[in-house]
Design a protein around this motif. Structure first.
Motif, short mmCIF file in Angstrom:
data_model
loop_
_atom_site.label_atom_id
_atom_site.label_comp_id
_atom_site.label_asym_id
_atom_site.label_seq_id
_atom_site.Cartn_x
_atom_site.Cartn_y
_atom_site.Cartn_z
N GLU A 73 0.83 -1.21 0.00
CA GLU A 73 0.00 0.00 0.00
C GLU A 73 0.86 1.25 0.00
N VAL A 74 1.91 1.25 0.81
CA VAL A 74 2.79 2.41 0.91
C VAL A 74 3.60 2.58 -0.38
N GLN A 75 4.01 1.46 -0.95
CA GLN A 75 4.87 1.51 -2.13
C GLN A 75 4.17 2.20 -3.30
N TYR A 76 2.92 1.99 -3.45
CA TYR A 76 2.20 2.55 -4.58
C TYR A 76 1.39 3.80 -4.21
N SER A 77 1.70 4.40 -3.07
CA SER A 77 0.96 5.60 -2.67
C SER A 77 1.41 6.79 -3.51
N GLN A 78 0.51 7.73 -3.69
CA GLN A 78 0.80 8.93 -4.48
C GLN A 78 1.84 9.80 -3.78
N GLU A 79 1.78 9.87 -2.46
CA GLU A 79 2.74 10.70 -1.72
C GLU A 79 4.16 10.21 -1.95
N LEU A 80 4.34 8.91 -1.90
CA LEU A 80 5.68 8.35 -2.09
C LEU A 80 6.17 8.60 -3.52
N GLN A 81 5.29 8.44 -4.47
CA GLN A 81 5.67 8.69 -5.86
C GLN A 81 6.05 10.17 -6.06
N ALA A 82 5.28 11.07 -5.44
CA ALA A 82 5.61 12.50 -5.53
C ALA A 82 6.95 12.79 -4.87
N LEU A 83 7.21 12.14 -3.75
CA LEU A 83 8.48 12.32 -3.05
C LEU A 83 9.65 11.86 -3.91
N PHE A 84 9.50 10.75 -4.58
CA PHE A 84 10.57 10.27 -5.46
C PHE A 84 10.78 11.21 -6.64
N MET A 85 9.71 11.77 -7.15
CA MET A 85 9.86 12.73 -8.24
C MET A 85 10.61 13.98 -7.76
N LYS A 86 10.30 14.45 -6.55
CA LYS A 86 11.02 15.59 -5.99
C LYS A 86 12.49 15.26 -5.82
N MET A 87 12.76 14.07 -5.32
CA MET A 87 14.15 13.66 -5.13
C MET A 87 14.91 13.66 -6.45
N LYS A 88 14.27 13.18 -7.49
CA LYS A 88 14.91 13.15 -8.80
C LYS A 88 15.17 14.57 -9.30
N SER A 89 14.20 15.43 -9.10
CA SER A 89 14.36 16.83 -9.52
C SER A 89 15.48 17.51 -8.74
N TYR A 90 15.48 17.32 -7.43
CA TYR A 90 16.52 17.94 -6.60
C TYR A 90 17.90 17.36 -6.91
N HIS A 91 17.95 16.11 -7.25
CA HIS A 91 19.23 15.51 -7.62
C HIS A 91 19.77 16.17 -8.90
N GLY A 92 18.88 16.40 -9.86
CA GLY A 92 19.29 17.08 -11.09
C GLY A 92 19.78 18.49 -10.81
N LYS A 93 19.06 19.20 -9.93
CA LYS A 93 19.48 20.55 -9.57
C LYS A 93 20.84 20.54 -8.87
N GLN A 95 23.21 18.35 -9.26
CA GLN A 95 24.24 18.08 -10.26
C GLN A 95 24.57 19.36 -11.04
N GLY A 96 23.53 20.15 -11.36
CA GLY A 96 23.77 21.43 -12.06
C GLY A 96 24.59 22.39 -11.22
N ILE A 97 24.27 22.46 -9.93
CA ILE A 97 25.02 23.35 -9.02
C ILE A 97 26.48 22.89 -8.93
N LYS A 98 26.70 21.60 -8.83
CA LYS A 98 28.07 21.08 -8.77
C LYS A 98 28.84 21.46 -10.03
N LYS A 99 28.19 21.33 -11.18
CA LYS A 99 28.83 21.67 -12.46
C LYS A 99 29.17 23.16 -12.49
N ASP A 100 28.23 24.00 -12.07
CA ASP A 100 28.47 25.45 -12.05
C ASP A 100 29.61 25.80 -11.10
N MET A 101 29.63 25.17 -9.94
CA MET A 101 30.70 25.46 -8.98
C MET A 101 32.06 25.04 -9.53
#
Length: 150
Positions: A73-93, A95-101
């Motif tokens: 139930e937890v694995q397929y919850s919308q909140e968890l999926q949204a959290l993983f999407m945020k994590m992916k977005s923040y990871h990309g950001k 990586q961009g900051i590291k490249k800029d630095m």
């Protein structure tokens, strides 16, 4: 828990089909009763332990089943999926900051080298004007004596 074994008289024994009495029948029966009396208590104890283990195993099986349901139930919850999407977005950001630095650090190192070169040139030739062209990153030295003649 020993059962009393009473010796049987030979007349109470069943006759052999051939009509001959078996002299080993009574000792065999006595031995059989003794073995049963000897082995029955540990077997009963094992049986109760096995029953307890089966009950505990069923409880654990039910508990694992409930936990699996909760996890699914937890694995397929919308909140968890949204959290993983945020994590992916923040990871990309990140990586961009590291490249800029890294780029900023490289620029700073180039500027420090350039400043050191300019400082060395000024120290060696204090009477000459140093002209730095930023577009071509070329350093040219203009003599003061030639500048006064113009």
């Amino acid at each position: 828990m020993e059962a009393s074994i009473e010796p049987q008289n030979p007349s109470s024994l069943r006759p052999n089909p051939e009509g001959l009495d078996n002299i080993y029948l009574q000792p065999a029966q006595t031995l059989g009763v003794g073995l049963v009396n000897l082995l029955e208590p540990p077997l009963k104890d094992c049986k109760t332990r096995l029953t307890e283990l089966q009950v505990k195993q069923q409880e654990l099986d039910e508990r694992f089943h409930r936990e699996n349901l909760n996890i699914s139930e937890v694995q397929y919850s919308q909140e968890l999926q949204a959290l993983f999407m945020k994590m992916k977005s923040y990871h990309g950001k990140l990586q961009g900051i590291k490249k800029d630095m890294k780029e900023v650090r490289e620029r700073c190192q180039r500027l420090k080298k350039r400043a050191l070169r300019l400082q060395e040139i000024k120290q060696w030739k204090p009477q000459e004007d140093v002209i730095v062209s930023k577009a071509s990153n070329v350093i040219s030295v203009k003599s003061q004596s030639s500048g006064n003649n113009e």
